[in-house]
Design a protein around this motif. Structure first.
Motif, PDB file in Angstrom:
ATOM      1  N   TYR A 227       0.812  -1.220   0.000  1.00  0.00           N
ATOM      2  CA  TYR A 227       0.000   0.000   0.000  1.00  0.00           C
ATOM      3  C   TYR A 227       0.848   1.275   0.000  1.00  0.00           C
ATOM      4  N   MET A 228       2.120   1.142  -0.325  1.00  0.00           N
ATOM      5  CA  MET A 228       2.989   2.321  -0.286  1.00  0.00           C
ATOM      6  C   MET A 228       2.580   3.376  -1.317  1.00  0.00           C
ATOM      7  N   LEU A 229       2.099   2.919  -2.481  1.00  0.00           N
ATOM      8  CA  LEU A 229       1.633   3.891  -3.474  1.00  0.00           C
ATOM      9  C   LEU A 229       0.407   4.635  -2.957  1.00  0.00           C
ATOM     10  N   GLY A 230      -0.527   3.893  -2.359  1.00  0.00           N
ATOM     11  CA  GLY A 230      -1.723   4.523  -1.806  1.00  0.00           C
ATOM     12  C   GLY A 230      -1.394   5.442  -0.656  1.00  0.00           C
ATOM     13  N   TYR A 231      -0.492   5.013   0.220  1.00  0.00           N
ATOM     14  CA  TYR A 231      -0.052   5.847   1.346  1.00  0.00           C
ATOM     15  C   TYR A 231       0.550   7.148   0.821  1.00  0.00           C
ATOM     16  N   SER A 232       1.396   7.029  -0.188  1.00  0.00           N
ATOM     17  CA  SER A 232       2.107   8.206  -0.706  1.00  0.00           C
ATOM     18  C   SER A 232       1.144   9.239  -1.263  1.00  0.00           C
ATOM     19  N   THR A 233       0.184   8.780  -2.078  1.00  0.00           N
ATOM     20  CA  THR A 233      -0.766   9.737  -2.675  1.00  0.00           C
ATOM     21  C   THR A 233      -1.690  10.331  -1.608  1.00  0.00           C
ATOM     22  N   ASP A 234      -2.026   9.544  -0.595  1.00  0.00           N
ATOM     23  CA  ASP A 234      -2.912  10.038   0.474  1.00  0.00           C
ATOM     24  C   ASP A 234      -2.262  11.145   1.300  1.00  0.00           C
ATOM     25  N   VAL A 235      -0.942  11.036   1.507  1.00  0.00           N
ATOM     26  CA  VAL A 235      -0.264  12.034   2.342  1.00  0.00           C
ATOM     27  C   VAL A 235       0.348  13.162   1.516  1.00  0.00           C
ATOM     28  N   GLY A 236       0.130  13.135   0.185  1.00  0.00           N
ATOM     29  CA  GLY A 236       0.586  14.237  -0.643  1.00  0.00           C
ATOM     30  C   GLY A 236       1.905  14.022  -1.354  1.00  0.00           C
ATOM     31  N   THR A 238       4.249  11.996  -4.424  1.00  0.00           N
ATOM     32  CA  THR A 238       3.999  11.618  -5.811  1.00  0.00           C
ATOM     33  C   THR A 238       4.018  10.098  -5.960  1.00  0.00           C
ATOM     34  N   MET A 239       3.526   9.628  -7.125  1.00  0.00           N
ATOM     35  CA  MET A 239       3.534   8.197  -7.410  1.00  0.00           C
ATOM     36  C   MET A 239       4.970   7.670  -7.487  1.00  0.00           C
ATOM     37  N   SER A 240       5.873   8.474  -8.022  1.00  0.00           N
ATOM     38  CA  SER A 240       7.283   8.075  -8.106  1.00  0.00           C
ATOM     39  C   SER A 240       7.881   7.911  -6.711  1.00  0.00           C
ATOM     40  N   GLN A 241       7.517   8.825  -5.811  1.00  0.00           N
ATOM     41  CA  GLN A 241       7.993   8.697  -4.428  1.00  0.00           C
ATOM     42  C   GLN A 241       7.401   7.450  -3.765  1.00  0.00           C
ATOM     43  N   GLY A 242       6.164   7.115  -4.121  1.00  0.00           N
ATOM     44  CA  GLY A 242       5.556   5.895  -3.604  1.00  0.00           C
ATOM     45  C   GLY A 242       6.282   4.656  -4.084  1.00  0.00           C
ATOM     46  N   ALA A 243       6.656   4.638  -5.373  1.00  0.00           N
ATOM     47  CA  ALA A 243       7.435   3.518  -5.913  1.00  0.00           C
ATOM     48  C   ALA A 243       8.789   3.425  -5.233  1.00  0.00           C
ATOM     49  N   LEU A 244       9.376   4.606  -4.942  1.00  0.00           N
ATOM     50  CA  LEU A 244      10.653   4.623  -4.228  1.00  0.00           C
ATOM     51  C   LEU A 244      10.498   4.015  -2.831  1.00  0.00           C
ATOM     52  N   LEU A 245       9.419   4.382  -2.126  1.00  0.00           N
ATOM     53  CA  LEU A 245       9.188   3.830  -0.793  1.00  0.00           C
ATOM     54  C   LEU A 245       8.979   2.322  -0.845  1.00  0.00           C
ATOM     55  N   SER A 246       8.290   1.843  -1.884  1.00  0.00           N
ATOM     56  CA  SER A 246       8.108   0.403  -2.051  1.00  0.00           C
ATOM     57  C   SER A 246       9.451  -0.286  -2.229  1.00  0.00           C
ATOM     58  N   SER A 247      10.335   0.325  -3.022  1.00  0.00           N
ATOM     59  CA  SER A 247      11.681  -0.224  -3.211  1.00  0.00           C
ATOM     60  C   SER A 247      12.480  -0.187  -1.911  1.00  0.00           C
ATOM     61  N   VAL A 248      12.357   0.935  -1.181  1.00  0.00           N
ATOM     62  CA  VAL A 248      13.111   1.091   0.073  1.00  0.00           C
ATOM     63  C   VAL A 248      12.676   0.046   1.101  1.00  0.00           C
ATOM     64  N   MET A 249      11.360  -0.216   1.155  1.00  0.00           N
ATOM     65  CA  MET A 249      10.881  -1.229   2.095  1.00  0.00           C
ATOM     66  C   MET A 249      11.464  -2.596   1.749  1.00  0.00           C
ATOM     67  N   ASN A 250      11.605  -2.862   0.458  1.00  0.00           N
ATOM     68  CA  ASN A 250      12.202  -4.126   0.037  1.00  0.00           C
ATOM     69  C   ASN A 250      13.710  -4.155   0.273  1.00  0.00           C
ATOM     70  N   ILE A 251      14.347  -2.991   0.206  1.00  0.00           N
ATOM     71  CA  ILE A 251      15.771  -2.928   0.555  1.00  0.00           C
ATOM     72  C   ILE A 251      15.947  -3.220   2.046  1.00  0.00           C
ATOM     73  N   GLY A 252      15.048  -2.638   2.863  1.00  0.00           N
ATOM     74  CA  GLY A 252      15.068  -2.964   4.290  1.00  0.00           C
ATOM     75  C   GLY A 252      14.820  -4.436   4.523  1.00  0.00           C
ATOM     76  N   ASN A 253      13.887  -5.012   3.771  1.00  0.00           N
ATOM     77  CA  ASN A 253      13.609  -6.442   3.800  1.00  0.00           C
ATOM     78  C   ASN A 253      14.895  -7.229   3.550  1.00  0.00           C
ATOM     79  N   LEU A 254      15.604  -6.856   2.494  1.00  0.00           N
ATOM     80  CA  LEU A 254      16.842  -7.548   2.096  1.00  0.00           C
ATOM     81  C   LEU A 254      17.908  -7.450   3.188  1.00  0.00           C
ATOM     82  N   ILE A 255      18.231  -6.222   3.585  1.00  0.00           N
ATOM     83  CA  ILE A 255      19.345  -6.003   4.518  1.00  0.00           C
ATOM     84  C   ILE A 255      19.042  -6.598   5.888  1.00  0.00           C
ATOM     85  N   LEU A 256      17.838  -6.367   6.378  1.00  0.00           N
ATOM     86  CA  LEU A 256      17.520  -6.797   7.746  1.00  0.00           C
ATOM     87  C   LEU A 256      17.323  -8.307   7.849  1.00  0.00           C
ATOM     88  N   LYS A 257      16.955  -8.968   6.766  1.00  0.00           N
ATOM     89  CA  LYS A 257      16.941 -10.432   6.795  1.00  0.00           C
ATOM     90  C   LYS A 257      18.360 -10.975   6.970  1.00  0.00           C
TER      91      LYS A 257
END
Length: 334
Positions: A227-236, A238-257
């Motif tokens: 829901y990062m895209l939806g979260y991003s647009t809801d809080v103001g 951009t869609m690109s920033q939402g895609a970035l947050l989705s990628s960042v969450m997966n980077i956190g997924n990778l590193i923290l595993k």
């Protein structure tokens, strides 16, 4: 020499299976808007399709453990691979949301049988430092998501979401073929639970309930990645920033595993669980209250939220190993 190399070939197969199977699931949120608009349904109805995948994946995890005591992993991968690849191939032809739900059922069945539980079982069979190597294998769900989220957003815009699913089916087929060739484990009997040091039934019930509650919270929070895209647009944002947050969450997924896998071997499952929950709490609170003007802090919090994936997978296997013994990890994890 062959015996030394073989475990790492199995590790590669496990990592690739996790990458394409759960990496695909982790980025489904990128399709919600497009599928919703195309099929004329709400995003909640589309999100339910991912929920169905998770529900049946959970239900068929224990069944997968039983099947591996009777059939070789190679045979199991052939059958379940047909289920999952077939589902991904049929999704592009869907004209109604119920058709996606049927595909989600077959995806969940297949992924539940050959997914996390099988990977954890294989790694515990082949590696002494199972926590570290489990972290390596499971982190590949984050590798796929972090690398491909921006690319997929671009592909959806340029060629439509339906063709993207055909690409998923092709990639998954290639990975399954490699895994079927490499993994040749014969059926084996899981150690009888009476041999476990914690054989008292009351103790087993309390510990299983504890781990299940821990998993419920961690896996629920990890679904926020959809829901990062939806979260991003809801809080103001951009869609690109939402895609970035989705990628960042997966980077956190990778590193923290990787980090939590090492910690499970170094300090044990319980201490690692506390550390993972601290990261999740900080991430949730920051995303809830941080103003969008402090976007770098939001990015950091999103990365911490990626620890929910690690808590739901790597830390759970560490807790199971600490409580029930190495031989019973896959049984209780499922």
């Amino acid at each position: 020499m062959k015996k030394r190399i073989y475990p790492y070939l199995v590790l590669i197969a496990c990592a690739l299976l996790i990458a394409v199977t759960f990496g695909f699931v982790n980025i489904q949120g990128l399709f919600f808007d497009s599928i919703s608009a195309d099929l004329g349904v709400g995003k909640g109805s589309v999100a339910l399709y991912v929920t169905i995948v998770h529900i049946f994946g959970a239900l068929f995890g224990p069944i997968g453990v039983k099947l591996r005591t009777k059939y070789s992993i190679r045979k199991i991968l052939i059958v379940t691979g047909i289920f999952v690849v077939g589902a991904y191939s049929l999704i592009p032809s869907a004209n109604a949301i119920w058709q996606l739900y049927i595909c989600a059922f077959f995806m969940g069945v297949g992924q539940g049988i050959y997914g996390h539980t099988m990977v954890i079982e294989l790694i515990n069979n082949h590696f002494e430092k199972s926590g570290t190597f489990t972290g390596v294998a499971l982190s590949f769900s984050g590798v796929f998501g972090s690398l491909f989220s921006p690319i997929i957003v671009n592909r959806i815009v340029n060629m439509g979401w339906r063709k993207a699913y055909y690409i998923f089916a092709i990639i998954l087929t290639i990975v399954l073929l490699y895994s079927i060739i490499v993994i040749d484990n014969k059926p084996k009997q899981i150690q009888d639970l009476k041999e476990n040091k914690n054989s008292n039934i009351n103790t087993l019930c309390k510990e299983t309930i504890f781990i299940s509650a821990f998993y419920l919270v961690a896996s629920s929070i990890s679904s926020l990645g959809n829901y990062m895209l939806g979260y991003s647009t809801d809080v103001g944002l951009t869609m690109s920033q939402g895609a970035l947050l989705s990628s960042v969450m997966n980077i956190g997924n990778l590193i923290l595993k990787l980090v939590f896998g090492f910690l499970c071997d170094a300090v044990g499952g319980f201490k690692t669980a506390l550390i993972s929950y601290a990261c999740i709490s900080i991430g949730c609170l920051t995303l809830s209250f941080c103003p969008t003007s402090l976007f770098p802090i939001i990015v950091f919090a999103t990365a911490l939220l990626g620890s929910s994936y690690a808590a739901a997978n790597v830390v759970i296997q560490g807790l199971c190993k600490s409580l029930f013994g190495r031989e019973n990890v896959s049984v209780y994890y499922a």
